[in-house]
Scaffold this motif. Structure first.
Motif, PDB file in Angstrom:
ATOM      1  N   ALA A  71       0.841  -1.201   0.000  1.00  0.00           N
ATOM      2  CA  ALA A  71       0.000   0.000   0.000  1.00  0.00           C
ATOM      3  C   ALA A  71       0.870   1.241   0.000  1.00  0.00           C
ATOM      4  CB  ALA A  71      -0.921   0.004   1.221  1.00  0.00           C
ATOM      5  N   LEU A  72       0.330   2.302  -0.575  1.00  0.00           N
ATOM      6  CA  LEU A  72       0.975   3.611  -0.578  1.00  0.00           C
ATOM      7  C   LEU A  72       0.054   4.601   0.120  1.00  0.00           C
ATOM      8  CD1 LEU A  72       2.216   3.864  -4.292  1.00  0.00           C
ATOM      9  CD2 LEU A  72       3.648   3.546  -2.270  1.00  0.00           C
ATOM     10  N   GLY A  73       0.603   5.383   1.028  1.00  0.00           N
ATOM     11  CA  GLY A  73      -0.192   6.404   1.681  1.00  0.00           C
ATOM     12  C   GLY A  73      -0.561   6.035   3.112  1.00  0.00           C
ATOM     13  N   ASP A 109       0.841  11.810  -1.726  1.00  0.00           N
ATOM     14  CA  ASP A 109       1.838  12.606  -1.012  1.00  0.00           C
ATOM     15  C   ASP A 109       1.217  13.743  -0.209  1.00  0.00           C
ATOM     16  OD1 ASP A 109       3.806  10.987  -2.018  1.00  0.00           O
ATOM     17  OD2 ASP A 109       4.531  12.412  -3.525  1.00  0.00           O
ATOM     18  N   GLN A 110      -0.029  14.091  -0.506  1.00  0.00           N
ATOM     19  CA  GLN A 110      -0.731  15.138   0.240  1.00  0.00           C
ATOM     20  C   GLN A 110      -1.522  14.574   1.421  1.00  0.00           C
ATOM     21  OE1 GLN A 110       0.155  18.126  -0.788  1.00  0.00           O
ATOM     22  NE2 GLN A 110       1.231  17.083  -2.468  1.00  0.00           N
ATOM     23  N   GLY A 111      -1.470  13.253   1.612  1.00  0.00           N
ATOM     24  CA  GLY A 111      -2.185  12.629   2.725  1.00  0.00           C
ATOM     25  C   GLY A 111      -3.667  12.430   2.471  1.00  0.00           C
ATOM     26  N   LEU A 112      -4.106  12.553   1.207  1.00  0.00           N
ATOM     27  CA  LEU A 112      -5.528  12.487   0.901  1.00  0.00           C
ATOM     28  C   LEU A 112      -5.975  11.113   0.411  1.00  0.00           C
ATOM     29  CD1 LEU A 112      -5.830  15.897  -0.985  1.00  0.00           C
ATOM     30  CD2 LEU A 112      -6.513  15.389   1.380  1.00  0.00           C
ATOM     31  N   VAL A 113      -5.065  10.340  -0.135  1.00  0.00           N
ATOM     32  CA  VAL A 113      -5.413   9.054  -0.742  1.00  0.00           C
ATOM     33  C   VAL A 113      -4.419   7.982  -0.313  1.00  0.00           C
ATOM     34  CG1 VAL A 113      -5.386   7.791  -2.953  1.00  0.00           C
ATOM     35  CG2 VAL A 113      -6.678   9.912  -2.753  1.00  0.00           C
ATOM     36  N   ARG A 114      -4.946   6.794  -0.135  1.00  0.00           N
ATOM     37  CA  ARG A 114      -4.132   5.596   0.078  1.00  0.00           C
ATOM     38  C   ARG A 114      -4.438   4.645  -1.081  1.00  0.00           C
ATOM     39  NH1 ARG A 114      -1.617   2.624   4.123  1.00  0.00           N
ATOM     40  NH2 ARG A 114      -2.081   0.392   4.324  1.00  0.00           N
ATOM     41  N   ILE A 115      -3.409   4.086  -1.699  1.00  0.00           N
ATOM     42  CA  ILE A 115      -3.573   3.097  -2.758  1.00  0.00           C
ATOM     43  C   ILE A 115      -3.262   1.728  -2.189  1.00  0.00           C
ATOM     44  CG2 ILE A 115      -2.770   2.286  -5.010  1.00  0.00           C
ATOM     45  CD1 ILE A 115      -2.006   5.184  -5.665  1.00  0.00           C
ATOM     46  N   GLU A 116      -4.196   0.790  -2.337  1.00  0.00           N
ATOM     47  CA  GLU A 116      -4.003  -0.572  -1.847  1.00  0.00           C
ATOM     48  C   GLU A 116      -4.014  -1.538  -3.032  1.00  0.00           C
ATOM     49  OE1 GLU A 116      -5.892  -0.074   2.633  1.00  0.00           O
ATOM     50  OE2 GLU A 116      -6.809  -1.492   1.232  1.00  0.00           O
ATOM     51  N   TRP A 117      -2.961  -2.311  -3.147  1.00  0.00           N
ATOM     52  CA  TRP A 117      -2.801  -3.246  -4.266  1.00  0.00           C
ATOM     53  C   TRP A 117      -3.517  -4.560  -3.985  1.00  0.00           C
ATOM     54  CZ3 TRP A 117      -0.588  -3.412  -9.073  1.00  0.00           C
ATOM     55  CH2 TRP A 117      -0.357  -4.670  -9.624  1.00  0.00           C
ATOM     56  N   ARG A 118      -4.146  -5.120  -5.021  1.00  0.00           N
ATOM     57  CA  ARG A 118      -4.707  -6.471  -4.975  1.00  0.00           C
ATOM     58  C   ARG A 118      -4.236  -7.226  -6.216  1.00  0.00           C
ATOM     59  NH1 ARG A 118      -6.293  -4.147  -0.860  1.00  0.00           N
ATOM     60  NH2 ARG A 118      -8.389  -4.282   0.044  1.00  0.00           N
TER      61      ARG A 118
END
Length: 239
Positions: A71-73, A109-118
């Motif tokens: 995950a990113l974020g 990078d702005q803290g607004l979104v998290r990307i989760e990989w599947r």
């Protein structure tokens, strides 16, 4: 592409023989990372608040697991983008090269979104091999570097371009400990985690890649950046 990647750390040094207490500590750390990578996805990371009404079946799938190397974020980012993808999919590669960097810059990078990989490796054995290798890279904190290397150029599907030698070459180029990389690829929990991701996708009616859930919005295919921006902004504006 070298954006700031929240949740991923520097490459761990190669495991070496150590005397005294150091060996057990290293083993415990490895097991802990592999446990996160292979975390069951049958339930979301946290229960919905009492009386909360879900807008979409996808809305409950965000895991928000702290320290998840896939995950990113930030885990508490207002919006979670869940990405179902196959490392051989040409449209997944297009998204990774053209859209993901902008999403990271403008939202992650702005803290607004998290990307989760599947993982949804439906295109064949090389897809599964690549997914397993990427999770082994994640055990050394380098999933997203491996992800970027896999998608750096377009390859013919099941042509041998992602065979064992090619995957080990990528691991070498990004500085992984190859002995550990090979051992982690054989870890049964990684294969089981990939299978769980596939079952999750199937249960949601997803049969191809890439597919994304953004709150209660589903996006199918490598849509332009503007489609993701609109969906994310709508979620951010929702009370």
């Amino acid at each position: 592409m070298k954006p700031t990647r929240a949740g991923s750390g520097k490459t761990r040094p190669p495991i070496r023989r150590a005397a005294g207490w150091l060996g057990p500590v290293v083993v415990i750390a490895i097991v802990a990372v592999l446990a996160i990578i292979a975390r069951p996805s049958d339930q979301p990371a946290g229960p919905a608040a009492a009386g909360e009404q879900e807008e979409s079946p996808f809305a409950s799938l965000a895991r928000r697991t702290p320290g998840d190397p896939l995950a990113l974020g930030a885990p508490d980012a207002p919006v979670v983008v869940i990405e179902y993808a196959d490392f051989q999919c040409p449209f997944c590669g297009k998204h990774a090269r053209e859209t993901t960097p902008r999403l990271i810059r403008d939202y992650v990078d702005q803290g607004l979104v998290r990307i989760e990989w599947r993982d949804l490796p439906y295109l064949g054995e090389e897809s599964r091999a690549a997914a397993t290798a990427a999770r082994a890279a994640a055990a050394q904190g380098r999933f997203w570097e491996f992800h970027d290397a896999l998608y750096a150029s377009q390859r013919r599907v099941n042509s041998g371009a992602l065979n064992d030698a090619a995957l080990r070459d990528i691991a070498t180029r990004i500085g992984l400990d190859l002995t550990r990389f090979d051992a982690d690829r054989a870890f049964p929990g990684i294969r089981e985690a990939i299978d769980r991701d596939q079952r999750e996708a199937t249960s949601m009616g997803l049969t191809g890649t890439p597919a994304f859930s953004i709150g209660d919005t589903l996006i199918i295919g490598a849509q332009p950046y503007e489609a993701f921006k609109q969906a994310i902004d709508e979620q951010l504006d929702t009370p």
